[in-house]
Motif scaffolding. Structure first.
Motif, PDB file in Angstrom:
ATOM      1  N   ARG A  70       0.707  -1.216   0.192  1.00  9.29           N
ATOM      2  CA  ARG A  70       0.022  -0.120  -0.015  1.00  9.29           C
ATOM      3  C   ARG A  70       0.862   1.291   0.128  1.00  9.29           C
ATOM      4  O   ARG A  70       0.531   2.232  -0.643  1.00  9.29           O
ATOM      5  N   ILE A  71       2.109   1.223   0.870  1.00  7.42           N
ATOM      6  CA  ILE A  71       2.731   2.441   1.004  1.00  7.42           C
ATOM      7  C   ILE A  71       4.349   2.108   0.919  1.00  7.42           C
ATOM      8  O   ILE A  71       4.459   1.167   1.375  1.00  7.42           O
ATOM      9  N   ARG A  87      19.236   8.584  -4.686  1.00  8.50           N
ATOM     10  CA  ARG A  87      19.150   7.223  -4.295  1.00  8.50           C
ATOM     11  C   ARG A  87      17.748   6.939  -3.640  1.00  8.50           C
ATOM     12  O   ARG A  87      17.115   6.087  -3.892  1.00  8.50           O
ATOM     13  N   GLU A  88      17.520   7.740  -2.736  1.00  9.94           N
ATOM     14  CA  GLU A  88      15.931   7.658  -2.301  1.00  9.94           C
ATOM     15  C   GLU A  88      15.121   7.751  -3.176  1.00  9.94           C
ATOM     16  O   GLU A  88      14.039   7.209  -3.276  1.00  9.94           O
ATOM     17  N   VAL A  89      15.149   8.808  -4.015  1.00 12.33           N
ATOM     18  CA  VAL A  89      14.050   9.192  -4.991  1.00 12.33           C
ATOM     19  C   VAL A  89      14.086   7.705  -6.072  1.00 12.33           C
ATOM     20  O   VAL A  89      12.962   7.460  -6.391  1.00 12.33           O
ATOM     21  N   GLN A  90      15.270   7.372  -6.414  1.00 13.35           N
ATOM     22  CA  GLN A  90      15.041   6.202  -7.453  1.00 13.35           C
ATOM     23  C   GLN A  90      14.467   4.923  -6.904  1.00 13.35           C
ATOM     24  O   GLN A  90      13.685   4.189  -7.604  1.00 13.35           O
ATOM     25  N   ALA A  91      14.767   4.775  -5.645  1.00 10.15           N
ATOM     26  CA  ALA A  91      14.055   3.667  -5.001  1.00 10.15           C
ATOM     27  C   ALA A  91      12.450   3.752  -4.994  1.00 10.15           C
ATOM     28  O   ALA A  91      11.832   2.865  -5.214  1.00 10.15           O
ATOM     29  N   LEU A  92      12.178   5.052  -4.611  1.00  3.25           N
ATOM     30  CA  LEU A  92      10.589   5.258  -4.598  1.00  3.25           C
ATOM     31  C   LEU A  92      10.015   4.974  -6.326  1.00  3.25           C
ATOM     32  O   LEU A  92       8.958   4.374  -6.451  1.00  3.25           O
ATOM     33  N   VAL A  93      10.840   5.291  -7.259  1.00  7.94           N
ATOM     34  CA  VAL A  93      10.452   5.097  -8.570  1.00  7.94           C
ATOM     35  C   VAL A  93      10.264   3.743  -8.718  1.00  7.94           C
ATOM     36  O   VAL A  93       9.519   3.248  -9.409  1.00  7.94           O
ATOM     37  N   GLU A  94      11.374   2.794  -8.364  1.00 11.73           N
ATOM     38  CA  GLU A  94      11.145   1.428  -8.634  1.00 11.73           C
ATOM     39  C   GLU A  94      10.155   0.767  -8.042  1.00 11.73           C
ATOM     40  O   GLU A  94       9.467  -0.005  -8.434  1.00 11.73           O
ATOM     41  N   ALA A  95       9.823   1.307  -6.796  1.00 14.07           N
ATOM     42  CA  ALA A  95       8.717   0.610  -6.053  1.00 14.07           C
ATOM     43  C   ALA A  95       7.183   1.217  -6.630  1.00 14.07           C
ATOM     44  O   ALA A  95       6.361   0.044  -6.973  1.00 14.07           O
ATOM     45  N   THR A  96       7.232   2.354  -7.264  1.00 14.61           N
ATOM     46  CA  THR A  96       5.967   2.568  -7.966  1.00 14.61           C
ATOM     47  C   THR A  96       6.048   2.071  -9.290  1.00 14.61           C
ATOM     48  O   THR A  96       4.641   1.790  -9.715  1.00 14.61           O
ATOM     49  N   ILE A 102       0.537   2.065  -5.441  1.00  7.43           N
ATOM     50  CA  ILE A 102       1.261   2.247  -3.924  1.00  7.43           C
ATOM     51  C   ILE A 102       1.422   3.803  -4.001  1.00  7.43           C
ATOM     52  O   ILE A 102       1.501   4.620  -4.764  1.00  7.43           O
ATOM     53  N   GLN A 103       1.446   4.178  -2.518  1.00  7.86           N
ATOM     54  CA  GLN A 103       1.413   5.555  -2.312  1.00  7.86           C
ATOM     55  C   GLN A 103       2.959   5.712  -1.910  1.00  7.86           C
ATOM     56  O   GLN A 103       3.189   5.323  -1.043  1.00  7.86           O
ATOM     57  N   LEU A 119      10.601  12.619  -8.380  1.00  5.45           N
ATOM     58  CA  LEU A 119       9.734  11.927  -7.808  1.00  5.45           C
ATOM     59  C   LEU A 119       8.812  11.413  -8.477  1.00  5.45           C
ATOM     60  O   LEU A 119       8.307  11.913  -9.400  1.00  5.45           O
ATOM     61  N   PRO A 120       8.170  10.278  -8.265  1.00  2.00           N
ATOM     62  CA  PRO A 120       7.146   9.547  -8.911  1.00  2.00           C
ATOM     63  C   PRO A 120       5.802  10.687  -8.530  1.00  2.00           C
ATOM     64  O   PRO A 120       5.731  11.132  -7.411  1.00  2.00           O
ATOM     65  N   ARG A 121       4.946  10.494  -9.382  1.00  2.00           N
ATOM     66  CA  ARG A 121       3.687  11.433  -9.528  1.00  2.00           C
ATOM     67  C   ARG A 121       2.887  10.887  -8.227  1.00  2.00           C
ATOM     68  O   ARG A 121       2.723   9.747  -7.959  1.00  2.00           O
ATOM     69  N   GLY A 122       2.504  11.854  -7.536  1.00  2.00           N
ATOM     70  CA  GLY A 122       1.800  11.619  -6.392  1.00  2.00           C
ATOM     71  C   GLY A 122       2.447  11.289  -5.008  1.00  2.00           C
ATOM     72  O   GLY A 122       1.937  11.038  -3.881  1.00  2.00           O
TER      73      GLY A 122
END
Length: 139
Positions: A70-71, A87-96, A102-103, A119-122
């Protein structure tokens, strides 16, 4: 089972003060302490399933409800460190990209006056102090 063996569970101290007294380190490791504080806050409000996820890059906290992610939460204490932030932004991109719907959440210890690029949208960008007072992972 094989994936769990390759990616063992991440351990966070319950008492950061005790951790600091026992650990011998030259630096205060504020990023790790901030991540531990966020995990503790999320455990208080949701004990459904907190995990970390790693494919290419590591997502600090993945909240699952049942079998659905979910998150995704990334914690970065020092937003002025561009290499860490990237590095943190890329991890969020991979997760989305991996988990549909996912939020993504980025928790920053400082410098939250602007959103990091890419950053991924949202993605919600939240100061650490605010997250600790009111974890937004409720749904």
């Amino acid at each position: 089972a094989a994936e769990r063996a390759r990616n063992p569970q991440k351990v966070h101290a319950v008492d950061s003060g005790l951790r600091n007294a026992v650990c011998i380190t030259a630096s205060p490791d504020r990023g790790r302490l901030a991540e531990t504080a966020v995990v503790a806050a999320m455990r208080r409000m949701a004990n459904d399933g907190l995990y970390y996820w790693k494919a290419g890059r590591e997502v600090d906290i993945l909240l699952r409800r049942g079998n659905t992610a979910r998150i995704a939460v990334q914690v970065c204490f020092d937003a002025s460190d561009t290499a860490v932030m990237e590095r943190e932004v890329q991890a969020l991109v991979e997760a989305t990209n991996r988990f549909q719907g996912i939020q993504p959440i980025l928790v920053l210890g400082n410098a939250v006056d602007r959103k990091p690029a890419g950053l991924p949208r949202g993605t919600r960008v939240i100061p650490l102090w605010q997250f600790l007072l009111d974890p937004i992972a409720k749904d």
